[in-house]
Design a protein around this motif. Structure first.
Motif, PDB file in Angstrom:
ATOM      1  N   UNK A   1       0.855  -1.178   0.000  1.00  0.00           N
ATOM      2  CA  UNK A   1       0.000   0.000   0.000  1.00  0.00           C
ATOM      3  C   UNK A   1       0.893   1.231   0.000  1.00  0.00           C
ATOM      4  N   UNK A   2       0.768   2.041  -1.043  1.00  0.00           N
ATOM      5  CA  UNK A   2       1.495   3.308  -1.100  1.00  0.00           C
ATOM      6  C   UNK A   2       0.661   4.367  -0.399  1.00  0.00           C
ATOM      7  N   UNK A   3       1.277   5.110   0.502  1.00  0.00           N
ATOM      8  CA  UNK A   3       0.599   6.206   1.182  1.00  0.00           C
ATOM      9  C   UNK A   3       0.792   7.482   0.368  1.00  0.00           C
ATOM     10  N   UNK A   4      -0.190   8.366   0.415  1.00  0.00           N
ATOM     11  CA  UNK A   4      -0.125   9.594  -0.371  1.00  0.00           C
ATOM     12  C   UNK A   4       0.883  10.605   0.164  1.00  0.00           C
ATOM     13  N   UNK A   5       1.006  10.697   1.486  1.00  0.00           N
ATOM     14  CA  UNK A   5       1.782  11.798   2.054  1.00  0.00           C
ATOM     15  C   UNK A   5       3.101  11.411   2.712  1.00  0.00           C
ATOM     16  N   UNK A   6       3.408  10.101   2.779  1.00  0.00           N
ATOM     17  CA  UNK A   6       4.672   9.699   3.392  1.00  0.00           C
ATOM     18  C   UNK A   6       4.982   8.248   3.021  1.00  0.00           C
ATOM     19  N   UNK A   7       6.247   7.828   3.197  1.00  0.00           N
ATOM     20  CA  UNK A   7       6.600   6.431   2.932  1.00  0.00           C
ATOM     21  C   UNK A   7       5.817   5.476   3.835  1.00  0.00           C
ATOM     22  N   UNK A   8       5.512   4.299   3.301  1.00  0.00           N
ATOM     23  CA  UNK A   8       4.833   3.254   4.077  1.00  0.00           C
ATOM     24  C   UNK A   8       5.882   2.267   4.570  1.00  0.00           C
ATOM     25  N   UNK A   9       5.908   2.022   5.875  1.00  0.00           N
ATOM     26  CA  UNK A   9       6.939   1.195   6.503  1.00  0.00           C
ATOM     27  C   UNK A   9       6.279  -0.016   7.146  1.00  0.00           C
ATOM     28  N   UNK A  10       6.775  -1.219   6.762  1.00  0.00           N
ATOM     29  CA  UNK A  10       6.208  -2.466   7.260  1.00  0.00           C
ATOM     30  C   UNK A  10       7.323  -3.394   7.714  1.00  0.00           C
TER      31      UNK A  10
END
Length: 112
Positions: free
Chosen positions: A11-20
């Protein structure tokens, strides 16, 4: 045995990097960072050595003020306390290997 995928459930976030967090081993945490073109991670330092693999896409990776373009398949290792930053130049998937002594919260707070 632990297994994970760098490419499933992204899942790409619109306003910041996505960290999993994908995996934890006895010595490390394997983390996926997904970024959209134009997203950044401001300059920061890791308290322990890290390894970064660019699995997909491209980034400009700054190390102590010097920029290096990384593309799919590139790896970079940094010692502890080395200032670095990232700018995503095309949608990307990054694998970050952290010491278990380091915290995922620190990574999540880079742009906060």
């Amino acid at each position: 045995m632990n297994t994970a995928s760098l490419v499933e459930n992204i899942t790409y976030l619109e306003n910041k990097p996505a960290i999993t967090v994908l995996l934890k081993t006895k010595t490390s945490k394997e983390i996926r960072i997904v970024m959209k073109k134009g997203q950044t991670m401001k300059e920061h330092k890791a308290p322990y050595p890290i390894v970064i693999e660019l699995f997909e896409g491209s980034i400009d990776f700054g190390v102590e003020g010097e920029k290096k373009s990384l593309k799919k398949g590139d790896l970079i290792a940094l010692d502890e306390n080395v200032p670095h930053d990232l700018t995503c130049t095309s949608d990307c998937i990054i694998r970050l290997s952290l010491s278990n002594y380091d915290s995922v919260e620190r990574v999540n707070n880079v742009n906060n």
